[in-house]
Design an enzyme around this catalytic site. Sequence first.
Site, short mmCIF file in Angstrom:
data_model
loop_
_atom_site.label_atom_id
_atom_site.label_comp_id
_atom_site.label_asym_id
_atom_site.label_seq_id
_atom_site.Cartn_x
_atom_site.Cartn_y
_atom_site.Cartn_z
N ARG A 131 -96.00 -17.20 -31.60
CA ARG A 131 -97.05 -17.25 -32.62
C ARG A 131 -98.04 -16.10 -32.37
O ARG A 131 -98.62 -15.54 -33.30
CB ARG A 131 -97.77 -18.60 -32.60
N HIS A 188 -107.43 -27.33 -25.99
CA HIS A 188 -106.46 -27.39 -27.11
C HIS A 188 -106.98 -26.48 -28.22
O HIS A 188 -107.16 -25.29 -28.02
CB HIS A 188 -106.30 -28.87 -27.51
N HIS A 207 -100.31 -21.99 -20.91
CA HIS A 207 -99.78 -23.05 -21.78
C HIS A 207 -99.16 -24.16 -20.94
O HIS A 207 -98.63 -23.90 -19.85
CB HIS A 207 -98.73 -22.50 -22.76
N SER A 264 -103.09 -33.15 -30.21
CA SER A 264 -103.37 -33.66 -31.56
C SER A 264 -102.18 -34.43 -32.14
O SER A 264 -102.36 -35.52 -32.72
CB SER A 264 -103.82 -32.54 -32.50
N ASP A 300 -103.81 -18.71 -29.68
CA ASP A 300 -105.25 -18.52 -29.89
C ASP A 300 -105.75 -17.13 -29.46
O ASP A 300 -106.85 -16.73 -29.83
CB ASP A 300 -106.03 -19.60 -29.12
#
Length: 439
Positions: A327, A271, A318, A241, A373
Amino acid sequence: MEYIKYRFYQKANKCAKEFQRLKKEHADVVLGEVTLGQVLTGMKGIPLLVTDTSKLDPAEGIRFKGYTIPELQEKLPKINPDGEPIPEGLLYLMLIGEIPSQEDALNLSRDLATRAHVPQHTFDVIDAMPKTSKPMTQFSAAILSMATESSFQKAYRAGVNKKYYWDATYEDAMNLIARLPRVAAYIYRRQFHNSKHIEPNPHLDWAGNLAHMMGFDSEDIRRLFRLYMIIHADHEGGNVSAHTAHLVGSALSNPYYCYAAAMTGLAGPLHGLANQDVIFWMFEMLEELDTDTPTDEQVAEYCKKTLEDGRVIPGYGHAVLRKTDPRFTAQEEFANKYIKDDKMVNLANQLYRVVPPILGSVGKIKNPWPNVDAYSGSLLYHYGIKEYSFYTVMFGVSRALGVLASLVNDRIYGMPIERPTSHPLSWFKEQAEGKKSDC
Ligand code: NMX
Ligand code: MLT
């Protein structure tokens, strides 16, 4: 010029001069070599992009202007001392490079609130789409529809000098950031709450207002939204993005075009769509195993079946990271602190135990560890945001902070149009094997 914009200009203009000087004086410096492997595996590891907002270290994870996530949690201003920092503080940091004072962060928050008006035709565009349109389709279209408001487009048409491009880009970036929560909440309420829309509360912060307009007003949910908006805000410049917005922006497209394009990239399952695919896959697993509390062995079998079916395990792996995503850890710590015994949170924890050894044993997978995620869906679900087809829109609201701050930088640095070279496959084959062929 209002003072945050002026501070941005002072800092960024100094760097812009350095950018131009380096271009002029050191253009011949060799930065490394490019291997065929890098070209054929998605350009990984080639230092090709200038991005100042954040930097991703494969072994350590993300740092925003040098600060790790725990450091941000400690240093950025908070509204509630027991809560999470407000994302406006991170936006200030990414724009100006300094941790803001409480007053600076609140001023930026108030500035965004004054810019938050969404044109009626954007709501009309959303309403004109069938409710079967994916939330990310509606979100990207809504962003594109707001290009009618672009200061950059108007300034360019009026013949503004290129040294002022950054100014109109800054206006568009801030307006767009300010408007995204309203647009996102509008899509959410239309799709899942019978179009019973909720007006913004100008006294709330940016993330608190998103929660409010979606229909959630507890301090617990505000805390989660602030964390969510901070950890998803940026991931250096090469992710799909951010790179898309930068590339489209290099053609001097207006920021609305750039960000709408970025969002169509975020909507891809490798993504940002993984943000919702994880919870979808977790429910699929529970349904197929016919239990809410599977054993580790059952989970392992399901993961192996997913791989055998030629599918990815979403939330794991990743392109850059080679360890557990910080995260993920920030969300795990949040869950440990605030959530006791929740079905989906327990399953996210169980997957963290079970999945890495399985992926590690596959051989070709470079990173068996969880990314951001793998946890976010379980947290949102726990707090009552159960419509997971919407989750990537929330990712998209957050990502605007870093991507649009970078776009303003691109314009003040005077970055040129991006135009790498391509060759037919036969050319690469010739480089590797010295033979000519059709392919
Ligand atoms: N499950 C199954 N296979 C995987 C996974 C996974 N989680 N991760 C990597 N692989 C495969 C990958 O598909 C590739 O297979 P092949 O050679 O057959 O094409 C092989 O392992 C090597 O891939 P890597 O070099 O380790 O990873 P790459 O950089 O190509 O891809 C991701 C990175 C993130 C796209 C990949 O790990 C993945 O598909 N993960 C699952 C989807 C996901 O969680 N995406 C979210 C990323 C974070 N975000 O929010 O954007
Ligand atoms: C992101 O947050 O953009 C993802 O982790 C993907 C990436 O960094 O490539």
